[in-house]
Design a protein around this motif. Structure first.
Motif, PDB file in Angstrom:
ATOM      1  N   HIS A   2      -4.880  -2.648  -9.133  1.00  0.00           N
ATOM      2  CA  HIS A   2      -4.304  -2.162  -7.881  1.00  0.00           C
ATOM      3  C   HIS A   2      -4.288  -3.238  -6.814  1.00  0.00           C
ATOM      4  O   HIS A   2      -3.863  -3.005  -5.699  1.00  0.00           O
ATOM      5  N   ARG A   3      -4.810  -4.409  -7.145  1.00  0.00           N
ATOM      6  CA  ARG A   3      -4.943  -5.468  -6.155  1.00  0.00           C
ATOM      7  C   ARG A   3      -3.574  -6.071  -5.828  1.00  0.00           C
ATOM      8  O   ARG A   3      -2.932  -6.634  -6.705  1.00  0.00           O
ATOM      9  N   PRO A   4      -3.124  -5.946  -4.590  1.00  0.00           N
ATOM     10  CA  PRO A   4      -1.801  -6.487  -4.234  1.00  0.00           C
ATOM     11  C   PRO A   4      -1.699  -7.982  -4.518  1.00  0.00           C
ATOM     12  O   PRO A   4      -0.653  -8.454  -4.980  1.00  0.00           O
ATOM     13  N   GLU A   5      -2.823  -8.719  -4.294  1.00  0.00           N
ATOM     14  CA  GLU A   5      -2.729 -10.157  -4.496  1.00  0.00           C
ATOM     15  C   GLU A   5      -2.500 -10.509  -5.963  1.00  0.00           C
ATOM     16  O   GLU A   5      -1.842 -11.491  -6.269  1.00  0.00           O
ATOM     17  N   LEU A   6      -3.023  -9.660  -6.876  1.00  0.00           N
ATOM     18  CA  LEU A   6      -2.801  -9.935  -8.297  1.00  0.00           C
ATOM     19  C   LEU A   6      -1.360  -9.589  -8.676  1.00  0.00           C
ATOM     20  O   LEU A   6      -0.705 -10.291  -9.441  1.00  0.00           O
ATOM     21  N   VAL A   7      -0.851  -8.474  -8.103  1.00  0.00           N
ATOM     22  CA  VAL A   7       0.548  -8.096  -8.352  1.00  0.00           C
ATOM     23  C   VAL A   7       1.460  -9.224  -7.872  1.00  0.00           C
ATOM     24  O   VAL A   7       2.413  -9.611  -8.550  1.00  0.00           O
ATOM     25  N   ALA A   8       1.113  -9.769  -6.704  1.00  0.00           N
ATOM     26  CA  ALA A   8       1.940 -10.844  -6.142  1.00  0.00           C
ATOM     27  C   ALA A   8       1.944 -12.071  -7.037  1.00  0.00           C
ATOM     28  O   ALA A   8       2.952 -12.769  -7.152  1.00  0.00           O
TER      29      ALA A   8
END
Lengths: 551, 557
Positions: free
Chosen positions: A519-525
């Protein structure tokens, strides 16, 4: 319940040698026992007739020496056979569970009980009951056959009375079965009481209720004693009846032989052999009954284990394996083709439920990092397990090389850092340090008292949550699998630890196909591709190129 | 362990008493001796009968022998039946008495002296050990008495008729005694090694069975099977070593029997005693061998019972972890939580190694505190001191300003509810399982506690409501539900202080978080201290204490 199920030998090939060895020793012992009766007779005859004892004495000594050797061998073989057979069954059972997919494994508590205590209780069955069974199968027939040749009237008495033993036992058993059954249930409840109270002692002490139980324990134990004695009285009575039957039969042989001797219709030697052989026809049968009680648990466990071996392995698993192949073959195949996961129309419903968790999920993940998102309960974890081959989908196709799945509670055991790190691989010292460097854990491990050989506790006890997460990532980098699946790898880490872990995931993705639920946005990015799952379906998927094009 | 010399003495006495016969075991041994003697007599008189008959006497002279043969044949099962009844009844009576006394001795040692983890397994071990110790009467004492009686009787009677044969029989007995001793010694020597190897097999196979899926996920199946094989090899080696003693005993007995029989045959004088008696004497060693062969099994049981007895004593002879206390009653704080304060408190479990370095901690009423920190920094020890399970080694523990050791132990403990990582569910109803925390609780109270612990939905599903049975033979309960039931019990108790030791250690992330979330929500107004090595769900606590850092800071000051 059959006395011996040959299925055991088929189910556990490793049990064959020990069981055959037991049988061979048993037969030899039977023959030696019969021969001893003759030698002993010869000695007595020599003494009675005032002849030299030398020759028969030597025979007797020789036979007893042989019996000594056989007894020695028998003790050794039965101890070895017991531990060998239970070990073989345990290894097979665990191997079957390690191969089977999640739906084909029994629930953990049953599995644990069967693998630890169940297989152990097979030991007395093999070490004590089987030798008794072999003796009972060999010695009485041999004794009766010898008697028939030497002195047929005695053989006749034995032949007429021996069958009474099992018949009598069955009659007693049948007439008391209900009472015994009832008592056993009452008994197990009563004997379970003390264990229950003892295991709960910390709780009882905690709430100041421990002292009150003293009276109860005393009265329940006395009740346990009375109920047990009722059961035992019956059991002892029936075994006394069987013994009585056997001794009366032997006495009958002795008395008839005596009377015939006094009429001169039979020789002294024949008479002596007859009275020495007659008991050999009875006691082995009684011993089987006695040993069976001790082995009953083992027999029950054995049936259970055979059931698991029959369903847990075999061709069905391989046939059902949309996701499961032979691990070695998959590994070989995975090295040949580029690491890509292609799944289409995957459908999975948990056993005992009706709503599918995965409802036609399609997904393609190539080299690099693919991040999987979606609200909780949409089957993200299940999807990873299907991709890893731990669960078999009911529908859909899946093409993937061997995968390494880092679950939410990854396996860490009470052992050294090194063995946890290199688990499942043949990684050496240098590779271990490299992997630790990749996840930024080299400094931490180097500072530990024994470095790589420092022991950690169960579940990674002694490491912080961030260290645990990075340790299992390091393990994934050591794996030979080209596909790495990560389930919430950084969900519970503080921002700093998460940053280091994300860095490590990126490094990992440079060389392999990584699919991560996060759920980590930075990982999705940072992902090369992003797949969104909702209500068991793929609702959105894009790649970095798509996103960059949009901006 | 902390043992005074006096305690060591009682331990030694307890150990030697293992085989001490009570009047009833002595009676059982006597009956057993009669049964065994009847067996020997049966073989011997049969031999006499046959040889006498072959001399073709008047049939009437045989009649006595025929009656004797029948009598011995009847007597053996009858005596054996009596022996088994008496010995088992005596053993069960003894078991009942020992269970009660062991339980009573364990109460003051619980929980601090049972180890910090896996206490239920320690207690299961006590139950098994107790069984082994009591079994020794039936399996060792009674057979030893019976065999000795029969052996001595046979030796004396044969010696009266023919001293040479008596000597042969005595020789056989001496060899049997020596081999039994040897078997016992070898068995006992390898006992420890075998037990350790077996424990390792259990540990490894439980680990693999429990985590088959997790091992599969990381491709470690083969490695896991390797552990199992390694553990099996150790057990096999230990089993082989241990079987040596029994094998030796089993082999020496037939050899000794052969020697005794041949010696008897050579020394007996048929001319002096008559042919039939000569036959009887030659057969005597052979008949006796049957009686002596079960001795090696008895020695095996003896070695086992002694090991169990030693373990029991090691556990029970410990001194309690709390010393005598004063009799002051705690301030009336049944409604309000007391103010707890640790000032430079350090603690140790064994009196030698410091498990908790000095720590100062202030817990005003209503504090919620999460204690974290690496393994071994003393989290559980801290909790044990707060719960008054363990006396501090130094420093002050104050309850509303009063030194805790001046307050009556039971009274102080009754303010504190402790939940550990393995709350026990008794084989009883849901109601009884909860009510043990507060006997006067109504069903409404119980329902409220269950709901507060997040078990409202679970409660709705129960087939028989609060009468649903839990525990070994009852409804299966998941790990999360078990943790919640432990918390519900603590909430129901109404005790103003809740101490939780790794309550979610065995749960997965989401469950752990949910359980702790519900706990913090339900315990408003109470003082709550949660110890955990995992961070999940601890953000619900108002304060967090990193114990490793806290003790370090205090040391550095």
């Amino acid at each position: 319940m059959r006395p011996f199920d040959p299925q055991l030998l088929r189910a556990a090939p490793a049990a064959r040698r020990p069981v055959v060895a037991l049988a061979v020793v048993g037969v030899l012992q039977g023959v030696a026992t019969i021969a001893t009766a003759f030698a002993l007779t010869a000695v007595v005859l020599a003494v009675v007739k005032g002849m030299p004892v030398g020759r028969p004495g030597a025979w007797l000594a020789g036979l007893f020496a042989l019996r000594a050797a056989l007894s020695w061998t028998s003790e050794r073989v039965s101890a070895w056979a017991g531990s060998r057979v239970s070990a073989a069954l345990r290894e097979q059972l665990l191997a079957a569970w390690l191969r089977a997919d999640a739906d084909r494994r029994p629930d953990p508590s049953h599995a644990v009980a069967l693998a630890a205590q169940g297989t152990s209780s097979v030991e007395p069955y093999v070490a004590k009951y089987l030798p008794a069974l072999v003796t009972a199968a060999v010695v009485p027939p041999l004794a009766i056959a010898t008697l028939a040749v030497v002195d047929w009237p005695s053989a006749l008495i034995v032949v007429l009375t021996v069958p009474l033993l099992p018949v009598f036992a069955a009659l007693i058993g049948a007439s008391t079965r209900d009472a015994t059954q009832r008592r056993w249930q009452a008994l197990s409840a009563l004997s379970g009481h003390f264990l229950d109270v003892m295991r709960g002692l910390p709780t009882l002490v905690g709430y100041g209720r421990a002292t009150r139980q003293v009276e109860t324990i005393s009265s329940v134990s006395q009740r346990h004693r009375r109920t047990t004695m009722e059961t035992l009285r019956l059991a002892f009575l029936s075994s006394a009846a069987l013994e009585l039957l056997a001794t009366i039969s032997v006495a009958m042989v002795a008395v008839t032989v005596g009377i015939r001797l006094s009429h001169g219709s039979v020789a002294l030697g024949t008479g002596l052999v007859a009275i020495l052989l007659a008991p050999e026809a009875y006691w082995p049968i009684r011993r089987v009954g006695a040993e069976f009680h001790a082995a009953a648990d083992g027999a029950e466990a054995l049936a259970d284990i055979q059931g698991h071996l029959a369903t847990g392995t075999g061709s069905e698993v391989a046939a059902a394996g949309a996701g499961r192949d032979d691990a070695a073959r998959r590994l070989a195949a995975s090295l040949a083709r580029p690491a890509t996961v292609v799944a289409s129309g995957l459908t999975y419903t948990y056993p005992g439920t009706t709503v599918p968790v995965l409802d036609g999920v399609s997904l393609t993940a190539g080299p690099g990092l693919t991040v999987l998102t979606g609200p909780s309960g949409t089957g993200k974890t299940t999807l990873l397990e299907v991709l890893a081959g731990i669960r078999v989908p009911q529908a859909g196709t899946l093409s993937t090389p061997a995968a390494h799945l880092v679950s939410q509670r990854p396996f860490l055991t009470a052992d050294t850092v090194r063995s946890n790190l290199a688990l499942g691989t043949a990684a050496g010292q240098d590779a271990c340090w490299q992997a630790l460097r990749d996840v930024g854990l080299d400094g931490v491990v180097a500072a530990m008292p024994q470095g790589l050989d420092t022991r950690i506790g169960d579940d990674g006890f002694g490491l912080s949550a961030g260290q645990r997460a990075r340790l299992v990532l390091a393990r994934a980098t050591l794996s030979e699998a080209t596909v790495v699946l990560l389930d919430e790898p950084t969900a519970h880490l503080d921002p700093e630890s998460a940053g280091i872990a994300h860095e490590a995931i990126r490094t990992l993705a440079a060389r392999r196909c990584v699919v991560a639920v996060s759920h980590r946005p930075e990982l999705v990015a940072a992902a090369d591709a992003h797949v969104h799952l909702e209500q068991g379906r793929t609702t959105h998927s894009d790649s970095r190129q798509d996103r960059e094009a949009q901006q | 362990m902390n043992r005074t010399p006096a305690q060591n003495e009682t331990a030694a006495v307890g150990r030697t008493r293992l085989l001490h016969p009570t009047p009833r075991t002595a009676l059982a041994g006597l009956l057993g001796g009669a049964a065994l003697s009847a067996g020997v007599a049966l073989t011997a008189t049969s031999g006499w009968l046959i040889v006498r008959a072959s001399e073709r006497p008047v049939i009437l002279t045989l009649l006595t022998a025929i009656v004797a043969v029948r009598t011995f044949g009847l007597a053996r099962p009858v005596f054996r039946y009596g022996e088994r009844l008496v010995s088992h009844d005596a053993a069960l009576d003894d078991l009942a008495a020992r269970r009660t006394s062991v339980y009573e001795r364990l109460i003051p040692l619980t929980p601090a002296r049972l180890g910090t983890r896996g206490r239920a397994d320690v207690l299961t071990g006590v139950v098994d050990d107790l069984q082994d110790v009591v079994d020794a009467q039936v399996r060792v004492t009674v057979p030893l008495i019976a065999t000795t009686l029969t052996g001595v009787a046979t030796a004396v009677l044969t010696a009266l008729v023919d001293p040479g044969v008596g000597l042969a029989v005595t020789g056989l007995l001496v060899v049997a005694a020596l081999t039994s001793w040897l078997a016992w010694w070898l068995e006992g020597r390898s006992q420890k090694e075998l037990l350790a190897a077996r424990a390792e097999v259990s540990r490894v196979s439980e680990l693999v069975a429990q985590h088959a899926g997790d091992l599969q996920a990381i491709g470690a199946g083969e490695a896991a099977l390797g552990w199992v094989r390694e553990a099996h090899d150790a057990v096999e080696a230990a089993t082989r070593r241990q079987s040596r003693g029994r094998a030796l005993a089993a082999a020496l007995l037939p050899l000794a029997t052969a020697v005794a029989t041949v010696v008897a045959a050579l020394t007996v004088e048929p001319a002096a005693v008559g042919a039939p008696v000569a036959a009887l004497l030659v057969l005597a060693p052979f008949a006796l061998a049957d009686v002596l062969s079960p001795l090696s099994d008895a020695m095996r049981s003896l070695a086992r019972a002694q090991a169990s007895d030693a373990r029991l004593h090691d556990l029970l002879d410990q001194a309690p972890a709390t010393g005598p206390t004063g009799h002051r009653l705690p301030p009336a704080t049944t409604v309000r939580a007391p103010h707890l304060r640790l000032v430079g408190v350090a603690a140790s479990w064994d009196g030698a190694r410091t498990a908790l370095p000095p720590v100062t901690l202030d817990l005003p009423p209503g504090t919620t505190l999460a204690v974290t920190g690496a393994n071994g920094c003393g989290k559980s020890t801290l909790l044990a001191v707060l719960a008054r399970h363990l006396d501090p080694a130094s420093g002050r523990y104050e309850v509303d300003g009063v030194e805790a050791r001046e307050i009556d132990l039971e009274a102080l403990r009754s303010l504190i509810a402790v939940v550990d990582d393995e709350p026990h569910l008794f084989a009883s109803t849901v109601r009884e399982n909860l009510r043990l925390a507060r006997p006067d609780a109504t069903d409404t109270d119980i329902d409220a506690a269950l709901a507060a612990a997040g078990l409202a939905a679970w409660r709705q599903e129960l087939a028989a409501g609060l009468d649903t049975r839990l525990g070994a033979a009852g409804t299966g309960v998941s790990g999360g539900e078990r943790a919640r039931l432990g918390i519900a019990r603590a909430l129901l108790s109404g005790r103003p202080v809740l101490l939780l030791d790794e309550p979610v250690a065995h749960l997965d992330h989401p469950t752990a978080e949910a359980v702790l979330h519900d706990l913090f929500a339900a315990s408003a107004g109470r003082t709550v201290v949660v110890v955990s090595h995992r961070p999940d769900g601890l953000d619900g606590a108002a304060r967090t204490l990193d114990l490793a850092a806290a003790t370090l800071a205090l040391e550095g000051r």
